[in-house]
Each structure stands twice: as C-alpha cells, then as structure tokens.
Design an enzyme around this catalytic site. Structure first.
Site, PDB file in Angstrom:
ATOM      1  N   GLY A  14    -113.118  18.534  15.138  1.00  0.00           N
ATOM      2  CA  GLY A  14    -111.999  18.599  16.069  1.00  0.00           C
ATOM      3  C   GLY A  14    -110.701  18.861  15.337  1.00  0.00           C
ATOM      4  O   GLY A  14    -110.688  19.410  14.237  1.00  0.00           O
ATOM      5  N   CYS A  15    -109.617  18.450  15.939  1.00  0.00           N
ATOM      6  CA  CYS A  15    -108.280  18.660  15.395  1.00  0.00           C
ATOM      7  C   CYS A  15    -108.159  18.081  13.989  1.00  0.00           C
ATOM      8  O   CYS A  15    -108.461  16.911  13.767  1.00  0.00           O
ATOM      9  CB  CYS A  15    -107.270  17.989  16.323  1.00  0.00           C
ATOM     10  N   PHE A  16    -107.697  18.872  13.043  1.00  0.00           N
ATOM     11  CA  PHE A  16    -107.624  18.362  11.668  1.00  0.00           C
ATOM     12  C   PHE A  16    -106.536  17.321  11.461  1.00  0.00           C
ATOM     13  O   PHE A  16    -106.568  16.582  10.493  1.00  0.00           O
ATOM     14  CB  PHE A  16    -107.568  19.460  10.611  1.00  0.00           C
ATOM     15  N   CYS A  18    -106.303  14.745  13.263  1.00  0.00           N
ATOM     16  CA  CYS A  18    -107.071  13.508  13.446  1.00  0.00           C
ATOM     17  C   CYS A  18    -107.965  13.233  12.250  1.00  0.00           C
ATOM     18  O   CYS A  18    -107.910  12.157  11.657  1.00  0.00           O
ATOM     19  CB  CYS A  18    -107.969  13.609  14.673  1.00  0.00           C
TER      20      CYS A  18
END
EC number: 1.8.4.11
Length: 181
Positions: A14-16, A18
């Site tokens: 997912g979003c890096f 995070c």
C-alpha cells in the site's frame, strides 16, 4: 572499520508513507527508503506511478542487520500492518501501485516468504485468500525527497493522523520488544 552485516528487504503493502513508518523504529533496521519497484518506466516520478501506467508499486527498501532482526520478523510485521487479501488496494488507496508484493533479494528470502504465506494460509489467519505476490527484486527507484520519512515529518497531516497513527499505536503495543528504545 565497520563489519556490520546488512541485508535488504523490499516490501510493497500500500501507501509507502504507511509502510515506511512501521519499520523505521524496529531494532536492527538501519534505513528505510520509500520508492518504486516492479514496473517498466525508468526513474518514475510519483505523479507517473499514481497513474497506474508504469507498472510500479509504492514500496519500501529496508536495510537491516540480520543479527539483530530476522527477515521473518520483518515479514511478520509486513503482514500485520496491511491487508494481504485485497488485490491492488489498501483501504481507500486503489490501483496496482498499492498492491501487496514481496520483492526478494535472495533465494533464502524467497523461500522464507513462500513458507510464511503458507503458514498464514494453513493457520487460516485471514478469512480470504492471500494475494501477496512474491517476485525477484528488480531496480528500486527511491521516491522524491519529500516522500522520505513522510510520517515523521508530517504526523498531523490528515491522512497520517487518520490512517497511520492508529496502526502505529497498535504496532508499538504488539511489538514493543522489537522496537528501538
């Protein structure tokens, strides 16, 4: 002379913003870099990757000392901090750039990842099938500077406080012994 051993692990979950935040404070982790991997465009930009047309995933490259933290520990935290059963999506983030994928840098990592996924499946940890891909690491392109240490520099940004902070609090509670003091 520094004789410290380091290995590299590369995860897309997912979003890096995070994923980077989850690994930075782990004992044995020397450095975490946000970037892009697994696509066809050379030196992609964030804007290009966001279109979904480059084939890259948002990912993190973790440089770690295997004497202080095992690759299996990194896998455990990777799986504990994202949903490996959703294809090309994590929460509200949708697209192939948010896929769940492990990019191995050695045959030992490949085997460890395969065994870990089999263990999770055998123990029915998730209600749905794990869709995390396991691929040989290709070129990793570091993301633009403003993406590095994003959470640490922007903890009050709405996305960070709504999505990352609660997950990070849970991680700190559940993995306290694995964190730097």
């Amino acid at each position: 002379m520094d004789n410290k051993k380091t290995e590299t692990a590369i995860f897309a979950g997912g979003c890096f913003w995070c994923t980077e935040a989850f690994f930075t404070d782990l004992k044995g982790v020397e450095k975490v870099t946000s970037g892009y991997i697994g696509g066809k465009t050379e030196n992609p930009t964030y804007r290009e990757v966001c279109t979904g047309n480059t084939g890259h995933a948002e990912a993190i490259k973790i440089e770690f000392n295997p004497d202080e933290v095992a690759y299996e520990d990194l896998l455990e935290i990777f799986f504990a901090t994202h949903d490996p059963t959703t294809l090309n999506r994590q929460g509200a983030d949708v697209g192939t750039q948010y896929r769940s994928e492990i990019f191995y840098t050695s045959e030992a990592q490949k085997l460890a990842a395969e065994n870990f996924i089999k263990l999770l499946a055998d123990q029915h940890i998730y209600d749905k099938k794990i869709v995390t891909k396991i691929s040989k690491a290709s070129v990793f392109y570091p993301a633009e500077d403003y993406h590095q240490d994003y959470y640490a520099q922007n903890p009050n940004q709405p996305y960070c406080s709504a999505v990352i902070t609660p997950k990070l609090d849970k991680l700190k509670k559940n993995y306290k012994s694995k964190l730097k003091s």
